[in-house]
Scaffold this motif. Structure first.
Motif, PDB file in Angstrom:
ATOM      1  N   LEU A 292       1.051  -1.076  -0.174  1.00  0.00           N
ATOM      2  CA  LEU A 292       0.077  -0.082   0.004  1.00  0.00           C
ATOM      3  C   LEU A 292       0.902   1.317  -0.070  1.00  0.00           C
ATOM      4  N   ALA A 293       0.306   2.293  -0.522  1.00  0.00           N
ATOM      5  CA  ALA A 293       0.927   3.487  -0.563  1.00  0.00           C
ATOM      6  C   ALA A 293       0.471   4.332   0.943  1.00  0.00           C
ATOM      7  N   VAL A 294       1.499   5.013   1.383  1.00  0.00           N
ATOM      8  CA  VAL A 294       1.173   5.630   2.698  1.00  0.00           C
ATOM      9  C   VAL A 294       2.011   7.158   2.553  1.00  0.00           C
ATOM     10  N   PRO A 295       1.537   8.074   3.264  1.00  0.00           N
ATOM     11  CA  PRO A 295       2.090   9.406   3.059  1.00  0.00           C
ATOM     12  C   PRO A 295       3.615   9.412   3.280  1.00  0.00           C
ATOM     13  N   ARG A 296       4.286  10.400   2.273  1.00  0.00           N
ATOM     14  CA  ARG A 296       5.666  10.316   2.171  1.00  0.00           C
ATOM     15  C   ARG A 296       6.249  10.610   3.654  1.00  0.00           C
ATOM     16  N   GLY A 297       7.321   9.776   4.008  1.00  0.00           N
ATOM     17  CA  GLY A 297       7.738   9.932   5.308  1.00  0.00           C
ATOM     18  C   GLY A 297       7.352   8.979   6.433  1.00  0.00           C
ATOM     19  N   LYS A 298       6.061   8.470   6.248  1.00  0.00           N
ATOM     20  CA  LYS A 298       5.432   7.590   7.147  1.00  0.00           C
ATOM     21  C   LYS A 298       5.674   6.178   6.883  1.00  0.00           C
ATOM     22  N   GLY A 299       6.374   5.822   6.096  1.00  0.00           N
ATOM     23  CA  GLY A 299       6.619   4.243   5.987  1.00  0.00           C
ATOM     24  C   GLY A 299       7.833   3.711   7.009  1.00  0.00           C
ATOM     25  N   LYS A 300       8.509   4.853   7.273  1.00  0.00           N
ATOM     26  CA  LYS A 300       9.781   4.241   8.429  1.00  0.00           C
ATOM     27  C   LYS A 300       9.195   3.932   9.685  1.00  0.00           C
ATOM     28  N   GLY A 301       9.316   3.102  10.119  1.00  0.00           N
ATOM     29  CA  GLY A 301       8.653   2.412  11.408  1.00  0.00           C
ATOM     30  C   GLY A 301       7.372   2.146  11.424  1.00  0.00           C
ATOM     31  N   PHE A 302       6.859   1.606   9.946  1.00  0.00           N
ATOM     32  CA  PHE A 302       5.565   1.375  10.176  1.00  0.00           C
ATOM     33  C   PHE A 302       5.442   0.109  10.693  1.00  0.00           C
ATOM     34  N   HIS A 303       6.043  -1.038  10.448  1.00  0.00           N
ATOM     35  CA  HIS A 303       5.955  -2.457  10.678  1.00  0.00           C
ATOM     36  C   HIS A 303       5.667  -2.559  12.273  1.00  0.00           C
ATOM     37  N   LYS A 304       6.606  -1.650  12.929  1.00  0.00           N
ATOM     38  CA  LYS A 304       6.642  -1.744  14.536  1.00  0.00           C
ATOM     39  C   LYS A 304       5.407  -0.996  15.170  1.00  0.00           C
ATOM     40  N   ARG A 305       4.908  -0.025  14.430  1.00  0.00           N
ATOM     41  CA  ARG A 305       3.657   0.472  15.019  1.00  0.00           C
ATOM     42  C   ARG A 305       2.349  -0.452  14.638  1.00  0.00           C
ATOM     43  N   PHE A 306       2.244  -1.015  13.314  1.00  0.00           N
ATOM     44  CA  PHE A 306       1.606  -1.666  12.832  1.00  0.00           C
ATOM     45  C   PHE A 306       1.332  -3.002  13.657  1.00  0.00           C
ATOM     46  N   GLN A 307       2.319  -3.698  14.093  1.00  0.00           N
ATOM     47  CA  GLN A 307       2.178  -4.745  14.952  1.00  0.00           C
ATOM     48  C   GLN A 307       1.766  -4.611  16.314  1.00  0.00           C
ATOM     49  N   LYS A 308       2.092  -3.485  16.830  1.00  0.00           N
ATOM     50  CA  LYS A 308       1.580  -2.971  18.207  1.00  0.00           C
ATOM     51  C   LYS A 308       0.239  -2.543  18.107  1.00  0.00           C
ATOM     52  N   LEU A 309      -0.584  -2.042  17.065  1.00  0.00           N
ATOM     53  CA  LEU A 309      -1.931  -1.594  16.885  1.00  0.00           C
ATOM     54  C   LEU A 309      -2.643  -2.961  16.670  1.00  0.00           C
ATOM     55  N   LEU A 310      -1.922  -3.790  15.722  1.00  0.00           N
ATOM     56  CA  LEU A 310      -2.650  -5.313  15.635  1.00  0.00           C
ATOM     57  C   LEU A 310      -2.849  -5.935  16.915  1.00  0.00           C
ATOM     58  N   ILE A 311      -1.858  -6.020  17.765  1.00  0.00           N
ATOM     59  CA  ILE A 311      -1.996  -6.731  19.008  1.00  0.00           C
ATOM     60  C   ILE A 311      -3.309  -6.008  19.892  1.00  0.00           C
ATOM     61  N   THR A 312      -3.226  -4.977  19.991  1.00  0.00           N
ATOM     62  CA  THR A 312      -4.447  -4.178  20.640  1.00  0.00           C
ATOM     63  C   THR A 312      -5.674  -4.365  19.931  1.00  0.00           C
ATOM     64  N   TRP A 313      -5.921  -4.555  18.713  1.00  0.00           N
ATOM     65  CA  TRP A 313      -7.007  -4.787  17.962  1.00  0.00           C
ATOM     66  C   TRP A 313      -7.423  -6.239  18.379  1.00  0.00           C
TER      67      TRP A 313
END
Length: 371
Positions: A292-313
């Protein structure tokens, strides 16, 4: 009273004059500028070359057809302006892919004719997206089209599919004019017409009126967009829409996943993710891999934030289900659980025309788990 009647009469005359003016002339009056003369604009004084092939303007029918397409385009000047504005965003990746595939750069004008450079453009025949693929052709050329994703609305993937289709058509018919006709009407129909009429030139074939004008329309679009000043379009750099600045992220959705999680993982909003990825259908991702495309500069660190949110979800939310019973419909079920009908449809990838049957399992809401 007489003064009032006179004022009304003047107003009626003014309205009549405006209604009688062509759209282009009203545009020039409204902006205080003189537009190029339509007669001069539509006069064809030089050869027209499209994809390396010269149009036979010595044919009265071909000349008339090109003039018609130029005049029709110039009548709707606001639409041409939108073409120009969108082209600055859409053309660069299309041009790069055409060059990479060894195809004529002029094929980029097909996407203007097909969709006016809009991802959500659709037709009554079921065509969709930038290049207006019908579903069967899209699937044939490797695009994903299902309840979760419609790649016909993804610029890069649909352009890659269009390139493959253009190559196949050119290999089959030998000229770009015929290849474009085949793209418009289908290769089987074109081949049958050629065999029946014993003609191998697009310009000599009797085809549907739409297909007979198709190549001429593409040529007219090329002429206008390559020489906008000639046709009265004077643009500054700030008038064009800028290219979308984005990063790309790859990840796997473990199951039905609220797209808002991706938005939160990239510090943006749901709408931004949808606009950057028009191929995503509805509010949820299905199970599977995504790029997926995400805003410029927001790809860095995405996977760490995504996994944290996924666990919460996964820990805090789970779905509430309903088993459809005899006699129930979607409106009744939505009312029973006090949820908007549109939400019920989105959660279950349904439309108002969808049928449900006794025994079907529907998602009717979400709730937090007790801790």
């Amino acid at each position: 009273m007489k003064r009032t009647m006179k004022s009304i009469g003047v107003l009626i005359k003014l309205i009549a004059v405006v209604l009688m003016l062509p759209a282009a002339e009203f545009f020039s009056v409204a902006h205080g500028k003189e537009l190029p003369d339509l007669v001069l604009n539509s006069r064809l004084t030089a050869p027209i070359v499209l994809a390396g092939e010269t149009l036979p303007l010595d044919s009265p029918a071909i000349r008339e057809g090109v003039e018609k397409e130029i005049l029709l385009a110039l009548w709707n000047r606001s639409q041409v302006l939108l073409w120009m504005k969108r082209a600055s965003r859409i053309f660069p990746p299309v041009e790069a892919m055409l060059k990479q595939e060894g195809l004529p750069d002029d094929l980029k004008y097909v996407v203007v004719v097909e969709s006016s450079l809009r991802p959500h453009a659709g037709s009554s025949k079921g065509a969709m997206g930038y290049w207006q693929f019908i579903k069967s052709t899209a699937l044939k050329y490797g695009l994903r089209v299902d309840d979760c994703v419609d790649d016909r609305r993804n610029l890069l993937r649909s352009t890659r599919a269009a390139c493959a289709y253009f190559k196949k058509l050119y290999e089959q018919f030998g000229t770009w004019s015929l290849a474009l006709a085949g793209y418009n009407m289908g290769e089987n129909g074109l081949a049958a017409a050629m065999e029946l009429q014993e003609v191998d030139s697009y310009y000599d074939l009797y085809l549907s009126l739409e297909t007979q004008q198709y190549v001429l329309k593409i040529a007219a679009v090329k002429m206008i967009l390559e020489q906008p000043e000639k046709y009265g379009f004077f643009m500054e750099q700030e008038d064009y829409y800028p290219p979308e600045a984005c990063d790309r992220v790859q990840f796997t959705s473990p199951g039905r996943l609220n797209l808002n999680i991706i938005a939160r993982a990239t510090d943006t909003v749901f709408k931004e993710i949808k606009m950057l990825n028009p191929e995503i259908r509805g509010y949820f991702l299905c199970e599977g891999s995504y790029d997926l495309a995400v805003p410029r500069g927001k790809g860095k660190g995405f996977h760490k934030r995504f996994q944290k949110l996924l666990i919460t979800w996964n820990n805090d939310t789970h779905q509430i289900y309903h088993v459809v019973k005899t006699g129930e419909n979607l409106t009744m079920i939505a009312g029973r659980y006090n949820v908007p009908l549109v939400a019920l449809l989105q959660w279950n990838q349904l439309t108002v025309k969808s049928y449900i049957h006794p025994g079907d399992v529907l998602v009717v809401g979400f709730r937090g788990k007790k801790k």
